[in-house]
Design a protein around this motif. Structure first.
Motif, PDB file in Angstrom:
ATOM      1  N   SER A  66       1.117  -0.784   0.167  1.00  0.00           N
ATOM      2  CA  SER A  66      -0.328  -0.162  -0.003  1.00  0.00           C
ATOM      3  C   SER A  66       0.702   1.561  -0.204  1.00  0.00           C
ATOM      4  CB  SER A  66      -1.647  -0.218   1.211  1.00  0.00           C
ATOM      5  OG  SER A  66      -0.184   0.102   1.780  1.00  0.00           O
ATOM      6  N   LYS A  78      -3.958  -4.497   0.414  1.00  0.00           N
ATOM      7  CA  LYS A  78      -4.943  -3.603   1.075  1.00  0.00           C
ATOM      8  C   LYS A  78      -5.161  -2.266   0.351  1.00  0.00           C
ATOM      9  CE  LYS A  78      -2.760  -2.830   5.315  1.00  0.00           C
ATOM     10  NZ  LYS A  78      -2.404  -2.636   6.193  1.00  0.00           N
ATOM     11  N   ALA A  79      -7.090  -2.669   0.366  1.00  0.00           N
ATOM     12  CA  ALA A  79      -7.688  -1.714  -0.685  1.00  0.00           C
ATOM     13  C   ALA A  79      -7.946  -0.001  -0.177  1.00  0.00           C
ATOM     14  CB  ALA A  79      -9.101  -2.376  -0.771  1.00  0.00           C
ATOM     15  N   ASP A  80      -7.876   0.083  -1.356  1.00  0.00           N
ATOM     16  CA  ASP A  80      -7.479   2.141  -1.632  1.00  0.00           C
ATOM     17  C   ASP A  80      -8.533   2.463  -1.316  1.00  0.00           C
ATOM     18  OD1 ASP A  80      -5.377   1.891  -2.572  1.00  0.00           O
ATOM     19  OD2 ASP A  80      -5.659   1.814  -4.742  1.00  0.00           O
ATOM     20  N   GLU A  81      -9.350   3.079  -1.056  1.00  0.00           N
ATOM     21  CA  GLU A  81     -10.531   3.646  -0.061  1.00  0.00           C
ATOM     22  C   GLU A  81     -11.124   4.466  -1.554  1.00  0.00           C
ATOM     23  OE1 GLU A  81     -12.533   7.624   2.690  1.00  0.00           O
ATOM     24  OE2 GLU A  81     -10.675   7.312   2.487  1.00  0.00           O
ATOM     25  N   ASN A  82     -12.241   3.962  -1.619  1.00  0.00           N
ATOM     26  CA  ASN A  82     -12.925   4.313  -2.814  1.00  0.00           C
ATOM     27  C   ASN A  82     -14.261   4.843  -2.726  1.00  0.00           C
ATOM     28  OD1 ASN A  82     -14.376   4.250  -5.228  1.00  0.00           O
ATOM     29  ND2 ASN A  82     -14.728   2.740  -5.285  1.00  0.00           N
ATOM     30  N   LYS A  83     -13.831   6.569  -2.291  1.00  0.00           N
ATOM     31  CA  LYS A  83     -15.164   7.450  -1.291  1.00  0.00           C
ATOM     32  C   LYS A  83     -16.102   8.116  -2.712  1.00  0.00           C
ATOM     33  CE  LYS A  83     -16.610  11.225   1.586  1.00  0.00           C
ATOM     34  NZ  LYS A  83     -16.735  10.942   2.326  1.00  0.00           N
ATOM     35  N   ARG A  84     -17.676   7.912  -1.772  1.00  0.00           N
ATOM     36  CA  ARG A  84     -18.473   8.326  -3.276  1.00  0.00           C
ATOM     37  C   ARG A  84     -19.140   9.761  -3.294  1.00  0.00           C
ATOM     38  NH1 ARG A  84     -18.251   2.861  -3.788  1.00  0.00           N
ATOM     39  NH2 ARG A  84     -17.456   2.101  -5.939  1.00  0.00           N
ATOM     40  N   ASP A  85     -20.051  10.355  -3.693  1.00  0.00           N
ATOM     41  CA  ASP A  85     -20.493  11.259  -3.059  1.00  0.00           C
ATOM     42  C   ASP A  85     -21.937  11.556  -4.013  1.00  0.00           C
ATOM     43  OD1 ASP A  85     -19.065  12.109  -1.382  1.00  0.00           O
ATOM     44  OD2 ASP A  85     -17.572  13.537  -2.859  1.00  0.00           O
TER      45      ASP A  85
END
Length: 135
Positions: A66, A78-85
């Motif tokens: 990571s 590790k997974a990356d953050e995938n923030k959605r709005d």
């Protein structure tokens, strides 16, 4: 060489091994491995829980990936953050969505469970009639 020297050397070696384990654990924590993912010194040194040490090494490999390490790896990335709005309209549309339609929704144009035979016996053609070729 007398016996006290041998005991002293063995004790010094044991302390040095424990120090090396502590240095490794301190490095892991400083590098970003969570405390909960790190084993305790006795777990490895006294062989109480060697699998905990393996898990720590895998977590170190995941943390290294990571952080951009591209060499040989051990452990999953590790997974990356995938923030959605989403807008409020999109959230509302998702809640009201197509679930009713996917489940049949009362219309015959969409998916239904007709023809399914859960719990029924298998229908085999030609059984029960007297015209079987095997008598």
């Amino acid at each position: 060489m007398n016996n006290t020297t041998k005991v002293s050397n063995a004790a010094m070696r044991a302390n040095k091994e424990k120090e090396n384990i502590e240095k490794f654990l301190n490095f892991c924590k400083a590098y970003g491995v969570k405390d909960t993912d790190c084993f305790s010194t006795p777990a490895l040194y006294q062989k109480q829980n060697v699998m905990a040490a393996v898990i720590t090494i895998c977590q170190l490999g995941s943390t290294a990936q990571s952080k951009g390490f591209t060499g040989p790896t051990l452990g999953p990335k590790k997974a990356d953050e995938n923030k959605r709005d989403f807008t409020e309209e999109q959230v509302k549309a998702g809640r009201e969505g197509h679930i009713g339609l996917q489940a049949g929704g009362g219309t015959e144009k969409l998916a239904s469970q007709s023809g399914q035979n859960f719990g029924l016996g298998r229908q085999i053609a030609g059984t029960g009639s007297g015209d079987s070729q095997y008598k």
